[in-house]
Design an enzyme around this catalytic site. Structure first.
Site, short mmCIF file in Angstrom:
data_model
loop_
_atom_site.label_atom_id
_atom_site.label_comp_id
_atom_site.label_asym_id
_atom_site.label_seq_id
_atom_site.Cartn_x
_atom_site.Cartn_y
_atom_site.Cartn_z
N ASP A 131 -8.30 4.62 4.15
CA ASP A 131 -7.83 3.66 3.14
C ASP A 131 -8.93 2.76 2.61
O ASP A 131 -8.85 2.26 1.49
CB ASP A 131 -6.69 2.81 3.71
CG ASP A 131 -5.91 2.13 2.60
OD1 ASP A 131 -5.39 2.86 1.73
OD2 ASP A 131 -5.83 0.90 2.57
N ASN A 134 0.84 -1.20 0.00
CA ASN A 134 0.00 0.00 0.00
C ASN A 134 0.88 1.26 0.00
O ASN A 134 1.83 1.36 0.77
CB ASN A 134 -0.88 -0.03 1.26
CG ASN A 134 -1.92 1.06 1.28
OD1 ASN A 134 -1.60 2.24 1.30
ND2 ASN A 134 -3.18 0.67 1.29
N GLU A 155 -2.55 -4.98 -3.41
CA GLU A 155 -2.79 -5.86 -4.56
C GLU A 155 -2.60 -5.11 -5.88
O GLU A 155 -2.05 -5.66 -6.83
CB GLU A 155 -4.21 -6.43 -4.48
CG GLU A 155 -4.48 -7.32 -3.27
CD GLU A 155 -4.99 -6.54 -2.06
OE1 GLU A 155 -4.67 -5.34 -1.93
OE2 GLU A 155 -5.71 -7.14 -1.25
N SER A 175 -7.62 -9.80 3.64
CA SER A 175 -8.77 -10.02 2.75
C SER A 175 -8.92 -8.83 1.81
O SER A 175 -8.98 -7.68 2.26
CB SER A 175 -10.04 -10.20 3.59
OG SER A 175 -11.18 -10.27 2.76
N HIS A 228 -3.35 0.25 -3.49
CA HIS A 228 -3.48 -0.75 -2.44
C HIS A 228 -2.40 -1.79 -2.67
O HIS A 228 -1.72 -1.77 -3.71
CB HIS A 228 -4.88 -1.36 -2.50
CG HIS A 228 -5.92 -0.56 -1.75
ND1 HIS A 228 -7.16 -1.06 -1.43
CD2 HIS A 228 -5.88 0.69 -1.25
CE1 HIS A 228 -7.84 -0.15 -0.76
NE2 HIS A 228 -7.09 0.92 -0.62
N CYS A 280 -9.91 -4.30 -4.76
CA CYS A 280 -8.92 -5.31 -5.12
C CYS A 280 -9.59 -6.63 -5.50
O CYS A 280 -9.06 -7.39 -6.33
CB CYS A 280 -7.93 -5.47 -3.97
SG CYS A 280 -7.01 -3.93 -3.69
N CYS A 312 -10.18 -5.85 -0.36
CA CYS A 312 -11.35 -4.97 -0.37
C CYS A 312 -12.08 -5.12 -1.71
O CYS A 312 -11.62 -5.82 -2.61
CB CYS A 312 -10.92 -3.52 -0.13
SG CYS A 312 -10.22 -2.70 -1.60
#
Lengths: 150, 150
Positions: B145, B44, B57, B80, B55, B85, B82
């Site tokens: 975020d 991130n 990912e 996990s 982010h 992503c 969001c």
């Protein structure tokens, strides 16, 4: 203030045309406040920057910079947002999306509507023409951009 | 080759720790091939670059560069994913996601599983500790975020 979605779309369409002029994927977007203030604008940068993460919507979102929330914003895009960009809208709770067209591609805008996002779907002939020509001329680039090349 | 998800996670966790050391949101990710080749890694970058679009990912995805498809890849992330992503994973048809933990936040990984993505959910104590401490120390940054600050 009553905002005209077609007027907001002109900024996203300018971005799409700029992307086309650079040899890129001709999709543009802009993030506005509900009062019509432009927060950020951008276009797909896959070709220009070799960056697959910069779709039009993510580029506009990035260019708007850090914000504590998005509850007073409108995302405007020339094309129905793909799942990646629809996920962006949902995660950041952007309450309204204005879409230039969904004839050439339909992403997740119906899913967004099901989850409470106001979706204004236009049928802009210039946006349709841009994508129709692009897909015909550069199918491999288009399929790469949406992750469906075979 | 049998890949060990916990082994793949070590790279994402290193990225998360790097993000923490830079004062950023401590979430890391890495994109591998199904044969275990590392394609891209990242964390991130909201704080570091003032960039809300990066982010973990999306940073790993960007750093892997342009690819014609993702059908032979695995996305590994410390948390996990969001909706943003998760949308990335769905749009680019990444077939497998390895997740460090979902105790501190649950995004769209169940939705991904419903749409055919293989989801390997670990319960890594170090990942849980990283996020638990981060959320306690910087709640405003965390809410920013994930777009839920009030």
């Amino acid at each position: 203030m009553d905002l005209d979605p077609a007027q907001l779309l002109t900024v996203a369409r300018e971005e799409a045309l700029l992307g086309k002029s650079e040899g890129g994927v001709p999709i543009g977007a802009a993030l506005f406040t509900v009062d019509g203030e432009l927060l950020g604008r951008g276009h797909n940068r896959r070709v220009q920057d070799g960056d697959p993460s910069m779709h039009a919507e993510t580029a506009a979102f990035r260019n708007a910079g850090r914000r504590p929330h998005y509850r007073d914003t409108i995302m405007v895009t020339t094309l129905s947002p793909c799942w990646y960009c629809s996920g962006l809208v949902r995660q950041f709770a952007i309450p309204h999306v204005v879409i230039g067209e969904s004839r050439t591609f339909t992403g997740g805008h119906e899913w967004l509507a099901e989850h409470g996002v106001t979706v204004t779907l236009l049928d802009d002939p210039e946006c349709v023409k841009l994508m129709t020509e692009f897909i015909a001329e550069h199918p491999e680039l288009w399929f790469e951009d949406i992750g469906t090349s075979s």
